[in-house]
Scaffold this motif. Sequence first.
Motif, mmCIF file in Angstrom:
data_model
loop_
_atom_site.group_PDB
_atom_site.id
_atom_site.type_symbol
_atom_site.label_atom_id
_atom_site.label_comp_id
_atom_site.label_asym_id
_atom_site.label_seq_id
_atom_site.Cartn_x
_atom_site.Cartn_y
_atom_site.Cartn_z
ATOM 1 N N PRO A 37 0.810 -1.219 0.000
ATOM 2 C CA PRO A 37 0.000 0.000 0.000
ATOM 3 C C PRO A 37 0.844 1.270 0.000
ATOM 4 C CG PRO A 37 -0.822 -1.530 1.646
ATOM 5 C CD PRO A 37 0.459 -2.096 1.105
ATOM 6 N N PHE A 38 1.982 1.242 0.706
ATOM 7 C CA PHE A 38 2.825 2.436 0.753
ATOM 8 C C PHE A 38 3.395 2.750 -0.623
ATOM 9 C CE2 PHE A 38 6.844 4.706 1.377
ATOM 10 C CZ PHE A 38 6.355 5.818 2.050
ATOM 11 N N PHE A 39 3.782 1.716 -1.377
ATOM 12 C CA PHE A 39 4.302 1.941 -2.725
ATOM 13 C C PHE A 39 3.278 2.665 -3.585
ATOM 14 C CE2 PHE A 39 4.410 0.575 -7.167
ATOM 15 C CZ PHE A 39 5.632 1.129 -7.544
ATOM 16 N N PHE A 40 2.031 2.199 -3.565
ATOM 17 C CA PHE A 40 1.004 2.820 -4.393
ATOM 18 C C PHE A 40 0.628 4.201 -3.871
ATOM 19 C CE2 PHE A 40 0.303 -1.714 -5.442
ATOM 20 C CZ PHE A 40 0.672 -1.614 -6.772
ATOM 21 N N ALA A 41 0.637 4.391 -2.555
ATOM 22 C CA ALA A 41 0.392 5.720 -1.992
ATOM 23 C C ALA A 41 1.499 6.681 -2.409
ATOM 24 C CB ALA A 41 0.293 5.639 -0.469
ATOM 25 N N LEU A 42 2.737 6.200 -2.394
ATOM 26 C CA LEU A 42 3.858 7.032 -2.812
ATOM 27 C C LEU A 42 3.769 7.354 -4.300
ATOM 28 C CD1 LEU A 42 6.497 8.397 -1.954
ATOM 29 C CD2 LEU A 42 7.674 6.255 -2.486
ATOM 30 N N LEU A 43 3.371 6.391 -5.105
ATOM 31 C CA LEU A 43 3.185 6.625 -6.537
ATOM 32 C C LEU A 43 2.135 7.721 -6.757
ATOM 33 C CD1 LEU A 43 3.912 5.608 -9.427
ATOM 34 C CD2 LEU A 43 1.964 4.051 -9.208
ATOM 35 N N ALA A 44 1.015 7.622 -6.051
ATOM 36 C CA ALA A 44 -0.029 8.650 -6.160
ATOM 37 C C ALA A 44 0.485 10.000 -5.669
ATOM 38 C CB ALA A 44 -1.261 8.229 -5.362
ATOM 39 N N ALA A 45 1.277 9.992 -4.611
ATOM 40 C CA ALA A 45 1.829 11.241 -4.079
ATOM 41 C C ALA A 45 2.774 11.897 -5.075
ATOM 42 C CB ALA A 45 2.537 10.973 -2.756
ATOM 43 N N VAL A 46 3.572 11.102 -5.774
ATOM 44 C CA VAL A 46 4.472 11.657 -6.793
ATOM 45 C C VAL A 46 3.642 12.285 -7.917
ATOM 46 C CG1 VAL A 46 6.158 11.070 -8.581
ATOM 47 C CG2 VAL A 46 6.434 10.187 -6.255
ATOM 48 N N GLY A 47 2.607 11.591 -8.359
ATOM 49 C CA GLY A 47 1.725 12.140 -9.390
ATOM 50 C C GLY A 47 1.076 13.430 -8.928
ATOM 51 N N ASN A 48 0.653 13.457 -7.675
ATOM 52 C CA ASN A 48 0.048 14.672 -7.137
ATOM 53 C C ASN A 48 1.061 15.816 -7.102
ATOM 54 O OD1 ASN A 48 -2.326 15.945 -5.690
ATOM 55 N ND2 ASN A 48 -0.641 16.317 -4.281
ATOM 56 N N SER A 49 2.301 15.508 -6.733
ATOM 57 C CA SER A 49 3.341 16.545 -6.706
ATOM 58 C C SER A 49 3.586 17.116 -8.099
ATOM 59 C CB SER A 49 4.652 15.980 -6.149
ATOM 60 O OG SER A 49 4.499 15.659 -4.797
ATOM 61 N N LEU A 50 3.572 16.252 -9.103
ATOM 62 C CA LEU A 50 3.731 16.729 -10.478
ATOM 63 C C LEU A 50 2.578 17.645 -10.874
ATOM 64 C CD1 LEU A 50 4.957 13.440 -12.193
ATOM 65 C CD2 LEU A 50 6.336 15.462 -11.606
ATOM 66 N N TYR A 51 1.371 17.259 -10.472
ATOM 67 C CA TYR A 51 0.195 18.092 -10.750
ATOM 68 C C TYR A 51 0.322 19.453 -10.061
ATOM 69 C CZ TYR A 51 -4.222 20.252 -9.813
ATOM 70 O OH TYR A 51 -5.201 21.187 -9.660
ATOM 71 N N VAL A 52 0.650 19.456 -8.772
ATOM 72 C CA VAL A 52 0.755 20.708 -8.022
ATOM 73 C C VAL A 52 1.839 21.598 -8.631
ATOM 74 C CG1 VAL A 52 1.351 21.745 -5.786
ATOM 75 C CG2 VAL A 52 -0.148 19.743 -5.883
ATOM 76 N N TYR A 53 2.968 21.004 -8.957
ATOM 77 C CA TYR A 53 4.064 21.764 -9.553
ATOM 78 C C TYR A 53 3.622 22.399 -10.866
ATOM 79 C CZ TYR A 53 8.774 22.895 -11.157
ATOM 80 O OH TYR A 53 9.893 23.545 -11.606
ATOM 81 N N SER A 54 2.927 21.623 -11.692
ATOM 82 C CA SER A 54 2.479 22.166 -12.979
ATOM 83 C C SER A 54 1.479 23.295 -12.775
ATOM 84 C CB SER A 54 1.871 21.065 -13.863
ATOM 85 O OG SER A 54 0.625 20.638 -13.362
ATOM 86 N N GLN A 55 0.600 23.150 -11.789
ATOM 87 C CA GLN A 55 -0.386 24.205 -11.561
ATOM 88 C C GLN A 55 0.264 25.468 -11.004
ATOM 89 O OE1 GLN A 55 -3.619 23.662 -8.737
ATOM 90 N NE2 GLN A 55 -4.947 24.709 -10.168
ATOM 91 N N ARG A 56 1.237 25.302 -10.138
ATOM 92 C CA ARG A 56 1.915 26.477 -9.561
ATOM 93 C C ARG A 56 2.754 27.205 -10.605
ATOM 94 N NH1 ARG A 56 0.535 29.335 -6.078
ATOM 95 N NH2 ARG A 56 2.592 29.785 -5.269
ATOM 96 N N LYS A 57 3.268 26.494 -11.592
ATOM 97 C CA LYS A 57 4.109 27.105 -12.614
ATOM 98 C C LYS A 57 3.315 27.675 -13.786
ATOM 99 C CE LYS A 57 8.224 26.811 -11.064
ATOM 100 N NZ LYS A 57 8.958 28.050 -10.834
ATOM 101 N N THR A 58 2.050 27.317 -13.894
ATOM 102 C CA THR A 58 1.211 27.810 -14.976
ATOM 103 C C THR A 58 0.789 29.244 -14.677
ATOM 104 O OG1 THR A 58 0.369 25.610 -15.418
ATOM 105 C CG2 THR A 58 -0.955 27.426 -16.214
ATOM 106 N N SER A 59 0.815 30.092 -15.701
ATOM 107 C CA SER A 59 0.368 31.465 -15.487
ATOM 108 C C SER A 59 -1.145 31.475 -15.283
ATOM 109 C CB SER A 59 0.760 32.335 -16.675
ATOM 110 O OG SER A 59 0.221 31.813 -17.860
ATOM 111 N N LEU A 60 -1.575 32.329 -14.383
ATOM 112 C CA LEU A 60 -3.000 32.414 -14.078
ATOM 113 C C LEU A 60 -3.725 33.123 -15.210
ATOM 114 C CD1 LEU A 60 -2.913 33.397 -10.306
ATOM 115 C CD2 LEU A 60 -3.344 31.151 -11.299
ATOM 116 N N GLY A 61 -4.853 32.602 -15.568
ATOM 117 C CA GLY A 61 -5.671 33.208 -16.603
ATOM 118 C C GLY A 61 -7.020 33.594 -16.029
ATOM 119 N N ALA A 62 -7.840 34.193 -16.859
ATOM 120 C CA ALA A 62 -9.168 34.605 -16.411
ATOM 121 C C ALA A 62 -10.072 33.405 -16.166
ATOM 122 C CB ALA A 62 -9.799 35.531 -17.448
#
Length: 146
Positions: free
Chosen positions: A7-32
């Motif tokens: 379970p920890f492996f899959f939780a960590l896999l999901a956490a890595v995916g979430n980190s990639l998502y958060v990073y992409s959202q924080r780096k994206t310029s805000l639009g209307a």
Amino acid sequence: MRFITGPFFFALLAAVGNSLYVYSQRKTSLGANPFLFTSLFLTVCVALCLGSYFVLGTKGTLPLIRSNAGWIFLGGFGTYILYIGFYALYSRYGASYYTLYAVSSILTTSVFLGYFILKEKFSAYAILSVLCAAASIVFFALSSRK
């Protein structure tokens, strides 16, 4: 501790995916319209999921869709609410506030859904971990004071 490695492996896999998502959202310029970014990254996600679907095989697709249509729509609606919350949280407060989401998710998913709705068993250790998660919200609030 071997019982938790899977379970920890899959939780960590999901956490890595979430980190990639958060990073992409924080780096994206805000639009209307925040739904453009969400729609586009979900399009990439759907394309990847469909590719995986075809690799694994399509046998039994229609009966599966028919018997789970309500759950499919509920999951889609839940994902919609999730990404609205993510957008507002990260664009207004930053990635460090993920702690609040993570702990809130523990409480809503593990306790409300798991224990009360799905009737999953909780041990004393599980209860203690949930109490610690709730306490972390208090500590996070204290750390955010100015």
